[in-house]
Scaffold this motif. Sequence first.
Motif, PDB file in Angstrom:
ATOM      1  N   LEU A  66       0.725  -1.183  -0.067  1.00 33.91           N
ATOM      2  CA  LEU A  66       0.015  -0.091   0.086  1.00 33.91           C
ATOM      3  C   LEU A  66       0.748   1.136   0.085  1.00 33.91           C
ATOM      4  CD1 LEU A  66      -2.955  -0.942   2.480  1.00 33.91           C
ATOM      5  CD2 LEU A  66      -3.132  -0.539   0.114  1.00 33.91           C
ATOM      6  N   ALA A  67       2.003   1.176   0.701  1.00 35.59           N
ATOM      7  CA  ALA A  67       2.726   2.302   0.988  1.00 35.59           C
ATOM      8  C   ALA A  67       3.451   2.730  -0.345  1.00 35.59           C
ATOM      9  CB  ALA A  67       3.981   2.202   1.844  1.00 35.59           C
ATOM     10  N   GLU A  68       3.935   1.864  -1.156  1.00 32.30           N
ATOM     11  CA  GLU A  68       4.524   1.777  -2.430  1.00 32.30           C
ATOM     12  C   GLU A  68       3.431   2.569  -3.369  1.00 32.30           C
ATOM     13  OE1 GLU A  68       5.830  -1.302  -6.015  1.00 32.30           O
ATOM     14  OE2 GLU A  68       5.305  -2.009  -4.121  1.00 32.30           O
ATOM     15  N   GLN A  69       2.173   2.061  -3.510  1.00 30.21           N
ATOM     16  CA  GLN A  69       1.090   2.461  -4.318  1.00 30.21           C
ATOM     17  C   GLN A  69       0.904   3.941  -3.821  1.00 30.21           C
ATOM     18  OE1 GLN A  69      -1.989  -0.298  -5.476  1.00 30.21           O
ATOM     19  NE2 GLN A  69      -1.198  -1.254  -3.703  1.00 30.21           N
ATOM     20  N   LEU A  70       0.987   4.403  -2.785  1.00 26.16           N
ATOM     21  CA  LEU A  70       0.698   5.826  -2.231  1.00 26.16           C
ATOM     22  C   LEU A  70       1.724   6.732  -2.637  1.00 26.16           C
ATOM     23  CD1 LEU A  70      -0.347   5.111   1.533  1.00 26.16           C
ATOM     24  CD2 LEU A  70      -1.665   5.889  -0.205  1.00 26.16           C
ATOM     25  N   CYS A  71       2.851   6.385  -2.489  1.00 26.06           N
ATOM     26  CA  CYS A  71       4.038   6.984  -3.042  1.00 26.06           C
ATOM     27  C   CYS A  71       3.911   7.377  -4.721  1.00 26.06           C
ATOM     28  CB  CYS A  71       5.493   6.316  -2.921  1.00 26.06           C
ATOM     29  SG  CYS A  71       5.804   6.385  -1.272  1.00 26.06           S
ATOM     30  N   ARG A  72       3.427   6.350  -5.176  1.00 21.87           N
ATOM     31  CA  ARG A  72       3.261   6.590  -6.796  1.00 21.87           C
ATOM     32  C   ARG A  72       1.995   7.710  -6.824  1.00 21.87           C
ATOM     33  NH1 ARG A  72       4.910   1.058  -7.870  1.00 21.87           N
ATOM     34  NH2 ARG A  72       3.011   0.086  -7.453  1.00 21.87           N
ATOM     35  N   ILE A  73       1.044   7.538  -6.281  1.00 26.22           N
ATOM     36  CA  ILE A  73       0.068   8.606  -6.239  1.00 26.22           C
ATOM     37  C   ILE A  73       0.510   9.951  -5.953  1.00 26.22           C
ATOM     38  CG2 ILE A  73      -2.223   9.600  -5.380  1.00 26.22           C
ATOM     39  CD1 ILE A  73      -2.978   6.581  -4.775  1.00 26.22           C
ATOM     40  N   ALA A  74       1.516   9.919  -4.908  1.00 26.00           N
ATOM     41  CA  ALA A  74       2.082  11.282  -4.488  1.00 26.00           C
ATOM     42  C   ALA A  74       2.811  11.956  -5.462  1.00 26.00           C
ATOM     43  CB  ALA A  74       2.651  11.062  -3.137  1.00 26.00           C
ATOM     44  N   ASP A  75       3.749  10.784  -6.119  1.00 24.90           N
ATOM     45  CA  ASP A  75       4.478  11.355  -7.128  1.00 24.90           C
ATOM     46  C   ASP A  75       3.777  12.101  -8.258  1.00 24.90           C
ATOM     47  OD1 ASP A  75       6.739  10.275  -5.740  1.00 24.90           O
ATOM     48  OD2 ASP A  75       6.817   8.459  -6.898  1.00 24.90           O
ATOM     49  N   THR A  76       2.697  11.790  -8.674  1.00 28.44           N
ATOM     50  CA  THR A  76       1.721  12.539  -9.634  1.00 28.44           C
ATOM     51  C   THR A  76       1.436  13.969  -9.272  1.00 28.44           C
ATOM     52  OG1 THR A  76      -0.292  11.924  -8.910  1.00 28.44           O
ATOM     53  CG2 THR A  76       0.704  10.517 -10.353  1.00 28.44           C
ATOM     54  N   GLY A  77       1.945  14.554  -7.819  1.00 26.29           N
ATOM     55  CA  GLY A  77       1.753  15.867  -7.507  1.00 26.29           C
ATOM     56  C   GLY A  77       0.602  15.942  -6.658  1.00 26.29           C
ATOM     57  N   ARG A  78      -0.473  14.607  -6.525  1.00 27.51           N
ATOM     58  CA  ARG A  78      -1.542  15.086  -5.518  1.00 27.51           C
ATOM     59  C   ARG A  78      -1.363  14.723  -4.314  1.00 27.51           C
ATOM     60  NH1 ARG A  78      -3.050  11.364 -10.347  1.00 27.51           N
ATOM     61  NH2 ARG A  78      -4.744  12.245 -11.376  1.00 27.51           N
ATOM     62  N   HIS A  79      -2.028  15.532  -3.490  1.00 24.73           N
ATOM     63  CA  HIS A  79      -1.917  15.621  -1.938  1.00 24.73           C
ATOM     64  C   HIS A  79      -2.432  14.192  -1.585  1.00 24.73           C
ATOM     65  CE1 HIS A  79      -2.872  17.704   2.001  1.00 24.73           C
ATOM     66  NE2 HIS A  79      -2.170  16.516   2.375  1.00 24.73           N
ATOM     67  N   THR A  80      -1.639  13.444  -1.134  1.00 23.03           N
ATOM     68  CA  THR A  80      -2.033  11.983  -0.620  1.00 23.03           C
ATOM     69  C   THR A  80      -2.115  11.656   0.994  1.00 23.03           C
ATOM     70  OG1 THR A  80      -0.908  11.287  -2.520  1.00 23.03           O
ATOM     71  CG2 THR A  80      -1.256   9.499  -0.951  1.00 23.03           C
TER      72      THR A  80
END
Length: 389
Positions: A47-61
Amino acid sequence: MNESSEANDLAIRRQIIDETKCVVVKVGTRVLTTSDGKLDLERVDRLAEQLCRIADTGRHTIMVSSGAVGAGVAKLGLPQRPTDLKSLQAIAAIGQADLIGAYEKSLQKRGRHAAQVLLTRNDLRRRSGYLHVRNALNGIDELGAIAVVNENDSVAVSELKTTFGDNDRLAAQVAGLFNDVMLILLTDVSALYDGHPDEKDSQPIHMVHDVDDGVMALVDDQVSTVSKGGMGGKLRASKLANSHGHPTIIGSGTEEFVLDRIFAGDAVGTLFVPPKRSLKGRRRWIGSSANVAGTLFLDQGAVDAIQKHGRSLLAIGIQRVEGTFAHGNVVRLVGPNGEEFGRGLSNYRSHEVARIAGKPSEQIEWILGHRPYENVIHRNNLVLRIVPE
């Protein structure tokens, strides 16, 4: 689902993803624990791995994570979750250390940090507290960290004993702090079904436009020994988020790359589409987070004026007052049927409202000696209730 409706579903999902600037992911205890009740470190890492990918798009996660009590139960080798408050508070404190430690270890491998944020309902009740929480979460994002939010079970009391204690509603309220948010509720079932998920003929519902009584009737919550939420709580949270204008997805947290699939635009879980009109700014706080200080009981004429015509509440429509409140406090509005239908900020103190109740506006100054407001609650500070407590 036929090809036309499937294409429409995917188009709506892609549009929502394109418009999303903030993502709040909530994961439940049953997703985060193994069959023997221990914290599933591999799932936390994924889950942490995927959260980082979301955050890397510039979205507040933001992650809203259950599991503190479950982790504590496993760490102490207890056969089941206790029911007494003292034990629950202590076990939550013990388990929270393992929970946040697991997130920190996994996020740090990807160049980010976990920021622990523990909240109680009181933190969001006052307008100042509501804004402070929002500012803190914004600050965490600006530093490149990911907030891991949980209820502060160690000091909370009613939150452990009532339906508000589930993190689904907390996640919806955290989402309500921001604009352009997608709320994702990860659970141990893949979607909302038109029957019991274990029944052979039950089919997943891919999209919901209104969480009405018919939708609520589909769920059959069962008590768990390790978690407090259920599908009913997730539907109420989805309805609350939708009232803020936020789309919500209920999907399977046990699916290995569920967040990646969601942001790839795949038809994952059930998408709850918000109405075009939704609560903004202060109205969100009034309708979902603010502490309620009193109650105004109204006649049917006042109810109709507010519900059907969008009018302010005048003193003449008030039949009686309950509770003690100050100017600017939030009060609930109850009609002749005894049901709450709205909330708003009172322009007058409770003892003043009691004196002017049932009187025309032009008599307010004669009764009170002053009349700073024509109405008791202005329509801009009034919210029709959408999601019950």
